[in-house]
Design an enzyme around this catalytic site. Structure first.
Site, PDB file in Angstrom:
ATOM      1  N   GLU A  33      40.850  38.826  35.834  1.00 46.70           N
ATOM      2  CA  GLU A  33      39.914  38.871  36.963  1.00 46.70           C
ATOM      3  C   GLU A  33      40.152  40.088  37.855  1.00 46.70           C
ATOM      4  O   GLU A  33      39.209  40.687  38.358  1.00 46.70           O
ATOM      5  CB  GLU A  33      39.999  37.578  37.791  1.00 46.70           C
ATOM      6  CG  GLU A  33      39.498  36.336  37.080  1.00 46.70           C
ATOM      7  CD  GLU A  33      38.068  36.465  36.583  1.00 46.70           C
ATOM      8  OE1 GLU A  33      37.309  37.274  37.148  1.00 46.70           O
ATOM      9  OE2 GLU A  33      37.726  35.790  35.604  1.00 46.70           O
ATOM     10  N   TYR A 116      36.606  34.585  45.136  1.00 46.71           N
ATOM     11  CA  TYR A 116      36.105  34.618  43.757  1.00 46.71           C
ATOM     12  C   TYR A 116      37.242  34.440  42.743  1.00 46.71           C
ATOM     13  O   TYR A 116      37.183  33.576  41.858  1.00 46.71           O
ATOM     14  CB  TYR A 116      35.364  35.945  43.519  1.00 46.71           C
ATOM     15  CG  TYR A 116      35.077  36.187  42.075  1.00 46.71           C
ATOM     16  CD1 TYR A 116      34.041  35.513  41.441  1.00 46.71           C
ATOM     17  CD2 TYR A 116      35.857  37.066  41.326  1.00 46.71           C
ATOM     18  CE1 TYR A 116      33.787  35.702  40.097  1.00 46.71           C
ATOM     19  CE2 TYR A 116      35.620  37.271  39.989  1.00 46.71           C
ATOM     20  CZ  TYR A 116      34.576  36.576  39.382  1.00 46.71           C
ATOM     21  OH  TYR A 116      34.356  36.768  38.049  1.00 46.71           O
ATOM     22  N   ASP A 134      30.170  35.872  41.542  1.00 40.61           N
ATOM     23  CA  ASP A 134      30.246  37.336  41.480  1.00 40.61           C
ATOM     24  C   ASP A 134      28.818  37.884  41.353  1.00 40.61           C
ATOM     25  O   ASP A 134      27.845  37.133  41.466  1.00 40.61           O
ATOM     26  CB  ASP A 134      31.148  37.791  40.320  1.00 40.61           C
ATOM     27  CG  ASP A 134      30.487  37.576  38.967  1.00 40.61           C
ATOM     28  OD1 ASP A 134      29.449  36.868  38.903  1.00 40.61           O
ATOM     29  OD2 ASP A 134      30.998  38.121  37.971  1.00 40.61           O
TER      30      ASP A 134
END
Ligand code: SF4
Length: 341
Positions: A33, A116, A134
């Site tokens: 990520e 996120y 996102d």
């Protein structure tokens, strides 16, 4: 069939084969990520493979030299991401017994980790019901609901997060997050979305109204001298309410007090505060006002001391209640440093 089950059935057949897919290791999901925060999948996959081959777990990253980590990162840009990861790996080794935190709030407190990334790790690795939103997800949700609130506005970020949180699967939250990202990346693309093969076609308002090309809406560029930021200083005992800035705007990744944008009178400010944060200021007193000039914007920053009942559960929001005496551990933008310290 509702959107959530249609999406998951589609995902079961069409999930992208990505090297970290299927992993439930928070280290692996965290690395992926962070790498893909500002990097496209095609560009970043080689970096991910090299990084995790050389540093396959938290312990190896924590033991690595900064130079080596930066070398593995070389070419990816945004080097603060790599430095933050190294800092966090050492922090986990030294302060958390070497175990990656497993609950959303603790994950979100890690340096370099925003809502996120914390949502991805908590849902994929620990089955917690936190929607990760996102760019791909904003696009899908704004089209699905034909919602025209700009996705890069504070109001839009709150609104779409809420919508994602309503839609997320309670049984398969991690799959849901990955599925909606895949849908945005491969079907609901920015241009020419492939609506005819989309599992959401029959429930998509943008498709129904032929609005795909107009959504999502983005906020107009910040105009100089047009930006007013109202900061709310809210203390509860020895604690103070702060939040992390996210998205593409100024001061991304830094912390701030709860903020309401706009040149608003007191009653409008109260209404916006309820709408954005879910609490109603009982008393509100303006205590400072400063001008702050950036290269592209002049900010009119107003500070208000307020009294309000803070909602018991902050985990669905970006707000954090932290001890006032430890706020120097959080990075704040200059005008807030001048105000707070
Ligand atoms: S139907 Fe089209 S616009 Fe709607 S979510 Fe699917 S791909 Fe996107």
């Amino acid at each position: 069939m509702n959107f959530t089950s249609a999406l998951l059935s589609w995902y079961d057949q069409h999930a992208r084969a990505l090297p970290w897919r299927g992993s439930r290791d928070p280290y692996i999901i965290w690395v992926s990520e962070i790498i893909f925060q500002q990097t496209r999948i095609e560009q970043g996959t080689g970096y991910f493979l090299r990084f995790t081959e050389r540093l396959p777990d938290l312990a190896s990253l924590a033991a690595a030299e900064e130079d080596e980590v930066l070398r593995l990162w070389q070419g990816l840009g945004y080097y603060s991401r790599a430095r933050n990861m190294l800092f966090t790996a050492r922090h986990i080794r030294e302060n958390l017994g070497g175990i990656f935190p497993s609950d959303f709030d603790s994950i979100k407190k890690l340096k370099g980790v925003g809502d996120y990334t914390a949502s991805c790790i908590a849902s994929i690795c620990f089955g917690q019901v936190h929607a990760a939103v996102d760019g791909n997800v904003y696009r899908v949700l704004s089209r699905l609901s034909a919602e025209k609130t700009p996705i890069d506005s504070t109001r839009g970020q709150i609104l779409f997060k809420k919508l994602a949180q309503q839609l997320i699967s309670l049984d398969r939250p991690g799959d849901f997050n990955e599925a909606i990202m895949d849908l945005g990346a491969t079907v609901c693309k920015p241009r020419n979305p492939a609506c005819s093969v989309c599992p959401a076609m029959t429930m998509c308002k943008a498709y129904e109204m032929n609005l795909q090309a107009e959504l999502p809406v983005k906020a107009p560029a910040l105009k100089k001298s047009a930006s007013v930021m109202n900061y709310l200083l809210l203390k509860k005992g020895e604690d103070i309410l702060i939040q992390k800035r996210e998205g593409k705007g100024i001061w991304n990744g830094l912390y701030e007090l709860p903020m309401v944008p706009g040149d608003l009178d007191t009653s409008a400010l109260v209404a916006e505060c309820i709408s954005l944060y879910g609490f109603e200021p009982g008393e509100m007193k303006e205590i400072n006002r400063v001008k702050h000039v950036l290269s592209h914007a002049e900010l009119d920053i107003r500070f208000y001391e307020i009294k309000a009942n803070i909602p018991v559960s902050l985990s669905e929001t970006r707000l954090l209640l932290v001890p006032a005496k430890s706020i120097d551990q959080y990075p704040f933008p200059k005008p807030l440093v001048d105000f707070l310290f």
